[in-house]
Design a protein around this motif. Structure first.
Motif, PDB file in Angstrom:
ATOM      1  N   ARG A  84     100.430  41.825  46.813  1.00  0.00           N
ATOM      2  CA  ARG A  84     100.014  40.885  47.860  1.00  0.00           C
ATOM      3  C   ARG A  84      99.449  41.640  49.056  1.00  0.00           C
ATOM      4  NH1 ARG A  84     105.593  38.312  48.878  1.00  0.00           N
ATOM      5  NH2 ARG A  84     106.053  40.547  48.664  1.00  0.00           N
ATOM      6  N   ASN A  85     100.120  42.722  49.451  1.00  0.00           N
ATOM      7  CA  ASN A  85      99.615  43.514  50.571  1.00  0.00           C
ATOM      8  C   ASN A  85      98.301  44.198  50.209  1.00  0.00           C
ATOM      9  OD1 ASN A  85     101.544  42.976  52.550  1.00  0.00           O
ATOM     10  ND2 ASN A  85     102.935  44.528  51.764  1.00  0.00           N
ATOM     11  N   ALA A  86      98.217  44.700  48.986  1.00  0.00           N
ATOM     12  CA  ALA A  86      96.976  45.339  48.547  1.00  0.00           C
ATOM     13  C   ALA A  86      95.819  44.344  48.585  1.00  0.00           C
ATOM     14  CB  ALA A  86      97.143  45.920  47.151  1.00  0.00           C
ATOM     15  N   GLY A  87      96.082  43.107  48.174  1.00  0.00           N
ATOM     16  CA  GLY A  87      95.048  42.082  48.213  1.00  0.00           C
ATOM     17  C   GLY A  87      94.591  41.784  49.629  1.00  0.00           C
ATOM     18  N   ALA A  88      95.552  41.734  50.569  1.00  0.00           N
ATOM     19  CA  ALA A  88      95.194  41.497  51.975  1.00  0.00           C
ATOM     20  C   ALA A  88      94.354  42.652  52.510  1.00  0.00           C
ATOM     21  CB  ALA A  88      96.463  41.317  52.805  1.00  0.00           C
ATOM     22  N   ALA A  89      94.698  43.876  52.108  1.00  0.00           N
ATOM     23  CA  ALA A  89      93.927  45.040  52.556  1.00  0.00           C
ATOM     24  C   ALA A  89      92.511  44.995  52.001  1.00  0.00           C
ATOM     25  CB  ALA A  89      94.637  46.318  52.137  1.00  0.00           C
ATOM     26  N   ARG A  90      92.377  44.610  50.744  1.00  0.00           N
ATOM     27  CA  ARG A  90      91.035  44.544  50.146  1.00  0.00           C
ATOM     28  C   ARG A  90      90.146  43.555  50.888  1.00  0.00           C
ATOM     29  NH1 ARG A  90      93.905  44.507  45.069  1.00  0.00           N
ATOM     30  NH2 ARG A  90      93.839  46.610  44.151  1.00  0.00           N
ATOM     31  N   ARG A  91      90.722  42.452  51.323  1.00  0.00           N
ATOM     32  CA  ARG A  91      89.935  41.446  52.033  1.00  0.00           C
ATOM     33  C   ARG A  91      89.474  41.953  53.395  1.00  0.00           C
ATOM     34  NH1 ARG A  91      93.857  38.250  49.421  1.00  0.00           N
ATOM     35  NH2 ARG A  91      95.245  38.208  51.232  1.00  0.00           N
TER      36      ARG A  91
END
Length: 203
Positions: free
Chosen positions: A76-83
């Motif tokens: 979930r954190n990785a996804g937020a970082a990608r955005r």
């Protein structure tokens, strides 16, 4: 032991006056300094949502010249970082403790070890400090953090860095709940050993 929600943990960044918000601002200041000095290769361990690095990188005039790899285990954190990530910033969902996670992205000019040392054993802190030269180009800046709860390990960590090929640039946060250390690698190049592990989270 209750497992920590690492997504909810980021909410403390948004609390006015919180020590975590102050820490974030201090880390961002040093990220900007590293970019101003010409850092072009960046790695971030346990990067979370990348709030300490990505906004600074996205707004920096050299952003097109910088390549960054952020390694974060929580999807979930990785996804937020990608955005949030600008072009040139790669977010890898994987174990930041494994040296193989940095293959092809090191040696780096800026190495970020924020939110790590307070969640691993003292032995693993020492092991990580001793291993960091494998991630560093000569002259690299390392930005690291550690809470100032007693026993305050910040002075000891500084000694470990300074006994392992690093020189102190700054240590901030005295009298607060956080410590931000900045050290510069002054040793020779050290090859990456992809089979190694630096630490294991205990909280």
């Amino acid at each position: 032991m209750t497992k920590r929600d690492w997504v909810a943990w980021h909410d403390y960044y948004d609390l006015p006056g919180s020590s975590l918000k102050q820490r974030l601002e201090t880390v961002r200041k040093w990220v900007g300094t590293a970019l101003d000095e010409g850092a072009s290769q960046v790695v971030s361990l346990c990067a979370g949502q990348g709030r300490d690095l990505l906004p600074v990188l996205a707004g920096h005039p050299r952003r097109g010249q910088v390549r960054a790899r952020l390694v974060e285990l929580d999807e979930r954190n990785a996804g937020a970082a990608r955005r949030m990530a600008p072009e040139g910033a790669e977010v890898v969902c994987g174990d930041a403790a494994l040296l193989e996670s940095y293959a092809g992205a090191v040696p780096a000019d800026l190495v970020m070890v924020c939110g790590v040392f307070g969640n691993i054993t003292t032995d693993d802190v020492l092991r990580t400090v001793r291993t960091l030269p494998q991630l560093c180009a000569p002259g690299a800046m390392v930005i690291w953090t550690r809470g100032r709860d007693e026993p305050d390990l910040v002075p000891v960590i500084c000694e470990w860095f300074e006994g392992g090929g690093f020189e102190r640039v700054s240590v901030e946060g005295a009298g607060t709940g956080f410590g931000v250390g900045v050290h510069r690698y002054t040793g020779p190049p050290v090859p990456l050993e992809p089979g190694g592990r630096m630490f294991t989270f205990v909280s």
